[in-house]
Design an enzyme around this catalytic site. Sequence first.
Site, PDB file in Angstrom:
ATOM      1  CB  CYS A 160      -0.956   0.000   1.088  1.00  0.00           C
ATOM      2  SG  CYS A 160      -2.083   1.425   1.531  1.00  0.00           S
ATOM      3  CB  CYS A 432     -14.322  15.631   6.190  1.00  0.00           C
ATOM      4  SG  CYS A 432     -15.863  14.785   7.127  1.00  0.00           S
TER       5      CYS A 432
END
Length: 485
Positions: A160, A432
């Site tokens: 990742c 957000c």
Amino acid sequence: MKKGDIGEAVVERIDFPNKGVLNVDGEKVFVKNALPGQKIQFAVHKKRHGKIEGRLLQVLEPSALEEPEKACPHFGQCGGCLYQSLPYEEQLKLKAGQVKALMAPICGDRWFEGIKGSPVSDGYRNKMEFSFGDEYKGGPLALGMHKRGSFYDIVTTRSCRIVHPDFCRILEATLDYFAAAQTPYYRKIQHVGYLRHLLVRRAVKTGEILVALVTSSQKGILLKEGQEGQDGKMPVTAAEETEGKLLDGWRKNLQELVLEGDFAGILHITNDSLADTVQSDSLEILAGNDYFYEELLGLKFRITPFSFFQTNSLGAEVLYDTVRDYVGDTRDKVVFDLYSGTGTIAQIASPVAAKVVGVEIVEEAVEAARENARHNGLENCEFIAGDVWKIVGNLEDKPDLIILDPPREGIHPKALQKIIGFGVAKMVYVSCKPTSLARDLEVFLANGYEVERGCCVDMFPGTANVETVCLLSKRNKQHIEVKVK
């Protein structure tokens, strides 16, 4: 077009957060997870009230802007990142354009001051919740992120890109250990199994690591054939002993890893919730502590497994510095920090304020905020546990300034009216989710406020998410702005 049709077209744009927009024979088609400039093949799966939605089948030609060879090896399979094949500057342009387009019908675009990028675009996340499962039905044990578009299949993310390499080393060691031990994962439909999640948190400034294995309480499933008691039932002592040995072996395995950081704590969390979420019924410390400290803008914050804390520590410094700039002078003012989490914004605003009152519904976060304030020597911060809309109107203090940092869904309508009712000259809204912000701004603007300035701060490189900060001012009220040094 009708349901079931297969089509091909070039994606014209992408609306927040991931809706690719195509024009096919004069009809608009929306396809998730497609990037502007890509030629894609899609299948129509919904047509209602003239709106056509399609499912991405394959990318026939990449966008001229893409650099797929520079993306994570799991890109396209893993559901975590959408923009990673785009150069970072293009990602920023895309996100800024989406927010401007969303806000333009509400407040124009003169308020918009652009987008601030994350100091780092790779390895920026300080927290990951990895899931156990299999990559396909009946396949070998997997540990990582959900496959894009799938509730069940898991992609093992050994490489990742949005986390520090220590995360990947811990994931790989954990997966290999439990695969060798043939430990069963928790099956979400049958509610049977043991392994559920691996939670990893890492402080950017200190390198301290907190790792927690999240399992069910089904110890008996770990016993091998022939370990049953005379009555055919699994003996409790044998099951506990087997689990203890398994966890001890995992702990030793992790402690032998060569990492750049150091373990602050290795934990075992039991979770029997039917929901596929990381939560704790009980917590056992296998080594170290159940917390570490992270630093932001000269302040220290105690982080526990479930503390709310921005997942990009370096990006958070950019975000909170922007909030501090927008807040302006707090000298001798009473500041409300609503949806205060672990009190990060409150503590940044507190040094010259008369008082800062934080309100947060999660009691653990409130306790952490109180402890953080004590640790930082801030005596003018008060943190209250409760739902904002239920208690904000009953607070003894009255605010001169309000800071809002609500969850993704935005502000509850009842809370919105109470907040507006204070009539403060200035508010700073941190969001957000731009679509929630746009909805709430309509209410603020209808009640005498205007958007004075605002910008985006990219906290989530590679993904479709972005933070937005707005300064709201009460019309026809004069105020003086003095930037906090």
